[in-house]
Motif scaffolding. Structure first.
Motif, PDB file in Angstrom:
ATOM      1  N   ILE A   8       0.845  -1.208   0.000  1.00  0.00           N
ATOM      2  CA  ILE A   8       0.000   0.000   0.000  1.00  0.00           C
ATOM      3  C   ILE A   8       0.876   1.252   0.000  1.00  0.00           C
ATOM      4  O   ILE A   8       0.637   2.196  -0.756  1.00  0.00           O
ATOM      5  CB  ILE A   8      -0.970   0.022   1.209  1.00  0.00           C
ATOM      6  CG1 ILE A   8      -1.857  -1.220   1.208  1.00  0.00           C
ATOM      7  CG2 ILE A   8      -1.836   1.286   1.181  1.00  0.00           C
ATOM      8  CD1 ILE A   8      -2.609  -1.438   2.524  1.00  0.00           C
ATOM      9  N   PHE A   9       1.922   1.246   0.824  1.00  0.00           N
ATOM     10  CA  PHE A   9       2.845   2.391   0.825  1.00  0.00           C
ATOM     11  C   PHE A   9       3.545   2.520  -0.527  1.00  0.00           C
ATOM     12  O   PHE A   9       3.742   3.626  -1.035  1.00  0.00           O
ATOM     13  CB  PHE A   9       3.872   2.270   1.952  1.00  0.00           C
ATOM     14  CG  PHE A   9       3.343   2.662   3.303  1.00  0.00           C
ATOM     15  CD1 PHE A   9       2.899   3.955   3.542  1.00  0.00           C
ATOM     16  CD2 PHE A   9       3.292   1.745   4.351  1.00  0.00           C
ATOM     17  CE1 PHE A   9       2.408   4.332   4.779  1.00  0.00           C
ATOM     18  CE2 PHE A   9       2.803   2.113   5.593  1.00  0.00           C
ATOM     19  CZ  PHE A   9       2.360   3.404   5.815  1.00  0.00           C
ATOM     20  N   LEU A  10       3.901   1.364  -1.120  1.00  0.00           N
ATOM     21  CA  LEU A  10       4.569   1.404  -2.421  1.00  0.00           C
ATOM     22  C   LEU A  10       3.608   1.947  -3.492  1.00  0.00           C
ATOM     23  O   LEU A  10       4.025   2.655  -4.409  1.00  0.00           O
ATOM     24  CB  LEU A  10       5.076   0.009  -2.800  1.00  0.00           C
ATOM     25  CG  LEU A  10       6.073  -0.051  -3.959  1.00  0.00           C
ATOM     26  CD1 LEU A  10       7.338   0.748  -3.645  1.00  0.00           C
ATOM     27  CD2 LEU A  10       6.442  -1.504  -4.272  1.00  0.00           C
ATOM     28  N   ALA A  11       2.328   1.635  -3.349  1.00  0.00           N
ATOM     29  CA  ALA A  11       1.329   2.171  -4.285  1.00  0.00           C
ATOM     30  C   ALA A  11       1.272   3.694  -4.189  1.00  0.00           C
ATOM     31  O   ALA A  11       1.128   4.386  -5.209  1.00  0.00           O
ATOM     32  CB  ALA A  11      -0.045   1.560  -4.005  1.00  0.00           C
ATOM     33  N   SER A  12       1.408   4.230  -2.988  1.00  0.00           N
ATOM     34  CA  SER A  12       1.420   5.695  -2.853  1.00  0.00           C
ATOM     35  C   SER A  12       2.653   6.276  -3.548  1.00  0.00           C
ATOM     36  O   SER A  12       2.587   7.334  -4.172  1.00  0.00           O
ATOM     37  CB  SER A  12       1.360   6.120  -1.377  1.00  0.00           C
ATOM     38  OG  SER A  12       2.591   5.925  -0.715  1.00  0.00           O
ATOM     39  N   LEU A  53      11.322   2.155  -3.172  1.00  0.00           N
ATOM     40  CA  LEU A  53      11.362   0.862  -2.474  1.00  0.00           C
ATOM     41  C   LEU A  53      11.867   1.053  -1.041  1.00  0.00           C
ATOM     42  O   LEU A  53      11.312   0.463  -0.100  1.00  0.00           O
ATOM     43  CB  LEU A  53      12.255  -0.123  -3.235  1.00  0.00           C
ATOM     44  CG  LEU A  53      11.674  -0.634  -4.564  1.00  0.00           C
ATOM     45  CD1 LEU A  53      12.742  -1.347  -5.389  1.00  0.00           C
ATOM     46  CD2 LEU A  53      10.496  -1.590  -4.305  1.00  0.00           C
ATOM     47  N   CYS A  54      12.878   1.883  -0.878  1.00  0.00           N
ATOM     48  CA  CYS A  54      13.430   2.144   0.464  1.00  0.00           C
ATOM     49  C   CYS A  54      12.412   2.797   1.389  1.00  0.00           C
ATOM     50  O   CYS A  54      12.225   2.369   2.530  1.00  0.00           O
ATOM     51  CB  CYS A  54      14.662   3.053   0.369  1.00  0.00           C
ATOM     52  SG  CYS A  54      16.131   2.239  -0.283  1.00  0.00           S
ATOM     53  N   ILE A  55      11.735   3.842   0.885  1.00  0.00           N
ATOM     54  CA  ILE A  55      10.840   4.584   1.802  1.00  0.00           C
ATOM     55  C   ILE A  55       9.548   3.821   2.074  1.00  0.00           C
ATOM     56  O   ILE A  55       8.991   3.919   3.168  1.00  0.00           O
ATOM     57  CB  ILE A  55      10.558   6.039   1.338  1.00  0.00           C
ATOM     58  CG1 ILE A  55       9.725   6.099   0.071  1.00  0.00           C
ATOM     59  CG2 ILE A  55      11.873   6.809   1.176  1.00  0.00           C
ATOM     60  CD1 ILE A  55       9.216   7.509  -0.249  1.00  0.00           C
ATOM     61  N   ALA A  56       9.087   3.007   1.096  1.00  0.00           N
ATOM     62  CA  ALA A  56       7.908   2.169   1.361  1.00  0.00           C
ATOM     63  C   ALA A  56       8.263   1.118   2.410  1.00  0.00           C
ATOM     64  O   ALA A  56       7.466   0.822   3.308  1.00  0.00           O
ATOM     65  CB  ALA A  56       7.411   1.510   0.073  1.00  0.00           C
ATOM     66  N   GLY A  57       9.457   0.561   2.318  1.00  0.00           N
ATOM     67  CA  GLY A  57       9.920  -0.391   3.326  1.00  0.00           C
ATOM     68  C   GLY A  57      10.035   0.261   4.694  1.00  0.00           C
ATOM     69  O   GLY A  57       9.620  -0.310   5.712  1.00  0.00           O
ATOM     70  N   ILE A  79       4.747  12.577   0.577  1.00  0.00           N
ATOM     71  CA  ILE A  79       4.359  11.880  -0.658  1.00  0.00           C
ATOM     72  C   ILE A  79       3.436  12.771  -1.503  1.00  0.00           C
ATOM     73  O   ILE A  79       3.472  12.722  -2.740  1.00  0.00           O
ATOM     74  CB  ILE A  79       3.743  10.478  -0.376  1.00  0.00           C
ATOM     75  CG1 ILE A  79       3.907   9.561  -1.607  1.00  0.00           C
ATOM     76  CG2 ILE A  79       2.293  10.531   0.031  1.00  0.00           C
ATOM     77  CD1 ILE A  79       5.322   9.166  -1.918  1.00  0.00           C
ATOM     78  N   ALA A  80       2.627  13.613  -0.846  1.00  0.00           N
ATOM     79  CA  ALA A  80       1.803  14.566  -1.596  1.00  0.00           C
ATOM     80  C   ALA A  80       2.691  15.607  -2.284  1.00  0.00           C
ATOM     81  O   ALA A  80       2.506  15.911  -3.472  1.00  0.00           O
ATOM     82  CB  ALA A  80       0.798  15.246  -0.657  1.00  0.00           C
TER      83      ALA A  80
ATOM     84  N   ALA B  76      -2.102   7.883   3.065  1.00  0.00           N
ATOM     85  CA  ALA B  76      -0.986   8.338   2.213  1.00  0.00           C
ATOM     86  C   ALA B  76      -1.293   8.066   0.740  1.00  0.00           C
ATOM     87  O   ALA B  76      -1.041   8.914  -0.126  1.00  0.00           O
ATOM     88  CB  ALA B  76       0.312   7.635   2.631  1.00  0.00           C
ATOM     89  N   LEU B  77      -1.862   6.889   0.473  1.00  0.00           N
ATOM     90  CA  LEU B  77      -2.185   6.538  -0.916  1.00  0.00           C
ATOM     91  C   LEU B  77      -3.227   7.485  -1.503  1.00  0.00           C
ATOM     92  O   LEU B  77      -3.063   7.995  -2.622  1.00  0.00           O
ATOM     93  CB  LEU B  77      -2.689   5.084  -0.975  1.00  0.00           C
ATOM     94  CG  LEU B  77      -3.139   4.570  -2.336  1.00  0.00           C
ATOM     95  CD1 LEU B  77      -2.026   4.692  -3.380  1.00  0.00           C
ATOM     96  CD2 LEU B  77      -3.594   3.103  -2.234  1.00  0.00           C
TER      97      LEU B  77
END
Lengths: 154, 154
Positions: A8-12, A53-57, A79-80, B76-77
């Motif tokens: 979900i974070f990676l989707a953002s 990848l780093c920040i979603a992790g 992210i916005a 966030a998404l």
């Protein structure tokens, strides 16, 4: 690691990163005077993919921890702002407004990294390359803005 | 209510909402064929300001609660997708791509509302007007897309 949470974070991040494909640099950017240390174009998608990848992790590590509310608020903010920068710079070709967004993004990323670090140092470390990259992007935005007369907004 | 936390979430909404000022509808949108139920232009900033206050308040209520990690990931998404839509639709004038973003946004908002609701029903309720508005925006995006031949991307 909760992989669904990570996804979900990676989707953002994907939403933010999609601006790179939608608002391409194109002829306008190619023709701008750029500083000698400007990275070649292929570096940007490689760098951003790695950073996302780093920040979603990092976010997936921190989110379930107690006391992560400020960390999560700053993550949403960065992210916005990340999503906003590319359309302003490459879409509107507004380098001054892009600089404002980048300064705000830099502050938001630093705040995210700081709050992440207090909860989980590995998550904090995972944000460090992102902060460095945004610093480089900021220096590049500033240099390009100063080297070229600001065009009129579309 | 933690007002600093509220302010950070509201700042993320401000980043998303600034696209409304940066990427103005302009002549292109005025000339499009629109369905009879299209809200007048002044409704949009009023609606969005209200919605952003509601969802920032909801997020500030939910973030400190235990087990809010999925809720925060979905927040966030949705804020990243929210930031993305206006530049794609009004900036690139790509109505089909805008529809894809809006469908993703609708799903993200519904997921955010659902996860918020299980933690705090008031926070869930505060997301309901947002979901309804995104539904209307989706119907409007779809109608305008179908009523007008897609122009070439810039």
């Amino acid at each position: 690691m909760d992989w669904v949470l990570f996804a979900i974070f990676l989707a953002s991040c994907f939403a933010a990163g999609s601006t790179g494909a939608l608002f391409e640099p194109g002829e306008w950017y190619r023709r701008l005077s750029k500083p000698s240390w400007t990275p070649p174009n292929w570096v940007f998608p490689v760098a951003w993919t790695t950073l996302y990848l780093c920040i979603a992790g990092a976010a997936a590590r921190v989110a379930p921890l107690e006391g992560s509310h400020y960390a999560m608020a700053f993550f949403a903010l960065q992210i916005a702002l990340n999503t906003l920068w590319t359309p302003v710079f490459f879409g509107l070709k507004r380098m001054g407004a892009g600089m404002v967004v980048l300064v705000a993004l830099w502050i938001a990323v630093a705040a995210t990294m700081g709050t992440f670090w207090t909860l989980d140092w590995i998550a904090g470390m995972l944000f460090l390359p992102y902060l460095l990259w945004v610093t480089i992007a900021g220096a590049l935005n500033y240099s390009v803005w100063r080297l070229n007369p600001e065009p009129q907004p579309n």
